[in-house]
Each structure stands twice: as structure tokens, then as C-alpha cells.
Design a protein around this motif. Structure first.
Motif, PDB file in Angstrom:
ATOM      1  N   GLY A  20       0.820  -1.210   0.000  1.00 45.99           N
ATOM      2  CA  GLY A  20       0.000   0.000   0.000  1.00 45.99           C
ATOM      3  C   GLY A  20       0.850   1.254   0.000  1.00 45.99           C
ATOM      4  N   LYS A  21       1.887   1.246   0.832  1.00 46.31           N
ATOM      5  CA  LYS A  21       2.788   2.407   0.885  1.00 46.31           C
ATOM      6  C   LYS A  21       3.493   2.618  -0.452  1.00 46.31           C
ATOM      7  CE  LYS A  21       3.767   2.509   5.815  1.00 46.31           C
ATOM      8  NZ  LYS A  21       4.780   2.330   6.858  1.00 46.31           N
ATOM      9  N   LEU A  27       1.896   7.106  -6.492  1.00 47.32           N
ATOM     10  CA  LEU A  27       0.810   7.975  -6.954  1.00 47.32           C
ATOM     11  C   LEU A  27       0.849   9.371  -6.338  1.00 47.32           C
ATOM     12  CD1 LEU A  27      -2.061   5.338  -6.992  1.00 47.32           C
ATOM     13  CD2 LEU A  27      -0.811   6.289  -8.946  1.00 47.32           C
ATOM     14  N   GLY A  28       1.939   9.690  -5.641  1.00 46.68           N
ATOM     15  CA  GLY A  28       2.110  11.036  -5.113  1.00 46.68           C
ATOM     16  C   GLY A  28       1.351  11.328  -3.833  1.00 46.68           C
ATOM     17  N   LYS A  29       0.916  10.285  -3.142  1.00 44.75           N
ATOM     18  CA  LYS A  29       0.232  10.465  -1.866  1.00 44.75           C
ATOM     19  C   LYS A  29       1.188  10.140  -0.736  1.00 44.75           C
ATOM     20  CE  LYS A  29      -3.946  11.384  -3.435  1.00 44.75           C
ATOM     21  NZ  LYS A  29      -4.700  12.574  -3.103  1.00 44.75           N
ATOM     22  N   ILE A  37      -7.820  10.195   0.021  1.00 41.31           N
ATOM     23  CA  ILE A  37      -8.788  10.155  -1.065  1.00 41.31           C
ATOM     24  C   ILE A  37      -8.109  10.476  -2.389  1.00 41.31           C
ATOM     25  CG2 ILE A  37      -9.409  12.583  -0.723  1.00 41.31           C
ATOM     26  CD1 ILE A  37     -12.315  11.790  -1.491  1.00 41.31           C
ATOM     27  N   PHE A  38      -8.572   9.816  -3.423  1.00 41.94           N
ATOM     28  CA  PHE A  38      -8.302  10.214  -4.798  1.00 41.94           C
ATOM     29  C   PHE A  38      -9.601  10.815  -5.288  1.00 41.94           C
ATOM     30  CE2 PHE A  38      -5.196   6.777  -4.251  1.00 41.94           C
ATOM     31  CZ  PHE A  38      -4.053   7.372  -4.751  1.00 41.94           C
ATOM     32  N   ALA A  46      -3.866   9.740 -11.694  1.00 40.49           N
ATOM     33  CA  ALA A  46      -3.496   8.525 -10.957  1.00 40.49           C
ATOM     34  C   ALA A  46      -3.571   7.297 -11.859  1.00 40.49           C
ATOM     35  CB  ALA A  46      -4.407   8.352  -9.741  1.00 40.49           C
ATOM     36  N   ILE A  47      -4.593   7.230 -12.678  1.00 37.94           N
ATOM     37  CA  ILE A  47      -4.750   6.106 -13.614  1.00 37.94           C
ATOM     38  C   ILE A  47      -3.591   6.079 -14.604  1.00 37.94           C
ATOM     39  CG2 ILE A  47      -6.155   5.252 -15.549  1.00 37.94           C
ATOM     40  CD1 ILE A  47      -8.638   6.204 -13.888  1.00 37.94           C
TER      41      ILE A  47
END
Length: 114
Positions: A20-21, A27-29, A37-38, A46-47
Motif C-alpha cells: 500500500g505504501k 501515486l504522489g500520496k 482520497i483520490f 493517478a490512472i
């Protein structure tokens, strides 16, 4: 810790902490944020990033199996995982990609930790 990605557009996607990390970082989170949230506006980017990462990872050759390591102590060691048995990024990320694509079509966000 588990990351559980949720969307009203599909079933949940569950990932172990490390995976997950890795995905969130890609994805820049912030992977240390346990909730996030996206948004619908963030989903196209993100896609796109996830598709590129999946394509890049999928095209990498599987590592050759190396020789056995020398075990000089008497302790039991865990069985070695052959490179062909390892789960690669593209295999872990694909369910999340499908969730994101469905979410974009239905115009709903993707969340985790909520």
C-alpha cells in the motif's frame, strides 16, 4: 496494517502495508497518511501514472535464480522464494487500477482508511 481502498464503483481492494505504501508513494500520496482520497479530478492522473508503472514493471525480465547461500549456522532459515514466484508490482496494482477506472466512469472518488 492493511490498506483498504474503497469506492462505490467496485468492491474493496486490500493491500498489505508495504504494498500500500509503495502504491501510494508512486501515486504522489503520503504513504504515512492512514486516511486519504483520490478525488474525481485526481483519478485521470493517478490512472495514467499507475498504467505507466504497470507497463514498466510488466516489461522487466524475471531475475535469474541465483545459487544457494552458504548457511554456516544451525538455525532454520525460511525457504527461498524463486523469482518466478514473487508477486510483482503490476500484479498488485492492477486491481486498484481497475477500481480507479470504474470510479472515474461512475464519477465517484477512491478512498482508503475511511
Amino acid at each position: 496494517m492493511l490498506y483498504i481502498f474503497k469506492s462505490k464503483a467496485s468492491g474493496d481492494v486490500i493491500m498489505l502495508d508495504t504494498n500500500g505504501k509503495e502504491i501510494l508513494n508512486l501515486l504522489g500520496k503520503d504513504p504515512e497518511e492512514r486516511k486519504g482520497i483520490f478525488t474525481i479530478e485526481q483519478l485521470p492522473t493517478a490512472i495514467s501514472v499507475l498504467k505507466m508503472a504497470i507497463q514498466t514493471d510488466h516489461s522487466k525480465p524475471i531475475d535469474e535464480v541465483e545459487g544457494e547461500e552458504d548457511n554456516t549456522d544451525d538455525q532454520e532459515t525460511e525457504p527461498k522464494t524463486k523469482p518466478s514466484e514473487r508477486i510483482k508490482l503490476y500484479q498488485r496494482a492492477f486491481p486498484l487500477l481497475e477500481m480507479m477506472e470504474r470510479s472515474l466512469i461512475k464519477q465517484v472518488p477512491v478512498t482508503w482508511g475511511v
